[in-house]
Design a protein around this motif. Structure first.
Motif, mmCIF file in Angstrom:
data_model
loop_
_atom_site.group_PDB
_atom_site.id
_atom_site.type_symbol
_atom_site.label_atom_id
_atom_site.label_comp_id
_atom_site.label_asym_id
_atom_site.label_seq_id
_atom_site.Cartn_x
_atom_site.Cartn_y
_atom_site.Cartn_z
ATOM 1 N N HIS A 166 -41.502 37.440 29.431
ATOM 2 C CA HIS A 166 -42.591 37.097 28.856
ATOM 3 C C HIS A 166 -43.784 37.815 28.464
ATOM 4 N N VAL A 195 -47.206 32.519 26.712
ATOM 5 C CA VAL A 195 -46.444 32.678 27.955
ATOM 6 C C VAL A 195 -46.602 31.386 28.789
ATOM 7 N N ASP A 201 -44.358 29.352 36.326
ATOM 8 C CA ASP A 201 -45.229 29.596 37.171
ATOM 9 C C ASP A 201 -45.286 29.372 38.529
ATOM 10 N N SER A 255 -49.269 33.498 34.465
ATOM 11 C CA SER A 255 -49.384 33.814 32.939
ATOM 12 C C SER A 255 -50.546 34.881 32.730
#
Length: 285
Positions: A166, A195, A201, A255
């Motif tokens: 990412h 991202v 996440d 992120s």
């Protein structure tokens, strides 16, 4: 003992982190609009202050990598010990940045280990460091590792061991937006959304579950599909996503840390890389 090169890398990483903090609007994340921490529950000014406390630890990580000269289990263990001390220092300064410390620590160490590396070369070196187990790490599982095991997400450790895919996607998004004429702030917001659109996440999985994670990912993709933040349609979609995440109290913190890592790699100092670099993360085009 740290050298001037180590200090330069550390300061570049802190600048990348504060540059990420300065972006606005960041959906669900602390930014300069929320100085009283009413919405995100994180004081933006406090986060900027505590980010500075990362510098000594990051410089020590760079020095350890430069001294060791290769990605060994010994280096991984030393980085882990330094990271835990740095986390304590940041906590005394107000806290926050745990995910960013993990990402920036590995990338700073990789940049020190291979001073001529740029872009994906840095993330590949970080992958070699992260491949080793930190034998000094606490035995009790962290919240992130527990969430990763529960939902099968890569988590911070998996992201590093995969070579920070990412971070690489954010670098590609930065380059694409800049070449299309976006402002620096717009390019960075597009990189953040890139991202968010695919990252599993663990913070979102913890607070919102898989359904909430997919909702956030779809919202980020919607902004990009509308043309990104450089377009009126994209800005409208971003505003809607921002309001939605703040109302739900969902925060894509993973992120944000990866974007800080991308900004660091994007602007490695000329004195370290030996190659022309872009302006630092706090500058503009």
């Amino acid at each position: 003992m740290t050298s001037r090169e180590d200090e330069t890398l550390a300061q570049a990483a802190v600048a990348a982190l504060t540059g990420q903090l300065a972006l606005v609007p960041k959906p669900g994340l602390p930014d300069p609009r929320d100085l009283a921490a009413r919405v995100t529950r994180r004081d933006h000014r406090g986060l900027r202050w505590s980010a500075k406390a990362l510098a000594p630890g990051l410089a020590a990580m760079a020095a350890a990598a430069r001294r060791t000269g290769e990605a060994t289990p010994r280096l991984r263990a030393e980085l882990g010990a330094i990271g835990r001390c740095a986390e304590h220092s940041v906590g005394l300064a107000g806290g926050g940045h745990r995910g960013a410390l993990w990402t920036l620590g590995l990338l700073v160490s990789a940049a020190a280990l291979d001073p001529c590396a740029r872009g994906a070369e840095v993330t590949h070196t970080a992958k070699r460091i992260a491949a080793h187990t930190d034998r000094g790490a606490p035995r009790s599982p962290s919240r992130g590792s527990t969430v990763s095991a529960t939902y099968g997400a890569a988590g911070a450790r998996g992201e590093a061991r995969a070579g920070f895919p990412h971070v690489r996607r954010a670098l590609t998004a930065l380059a694409g937006a800049r070449s299309a004429g976006a402002s620096e702030a717009e390019a960075r917001l597009d990189a953040l959304l890139t991202v968010m659109s695919t990252l599993q996440d663990t913070e979102l999985l913890h607070t919102a579950g898989p359904v909430g994670l997919r909702h956030v990912q779809a919202g980020a993709r919607g902004v990009l599909e509308a043309g990104g933040t450089a377009t009126e349609a994209g800005r409208t979609a971003l505003s809607a996503l921002d309001a939605d995440l703040h109302a739900r109290a969902w925060s894509p913190r993973g992120s944000a840390g990866l974007l800080a890592g991308a900004l660091f790699v994007d602007s490695l100092p000329v004195t370290t890389s030996g190659r022309p670099g872009r302006p630092g993360p706090t500058g503009s085009r």
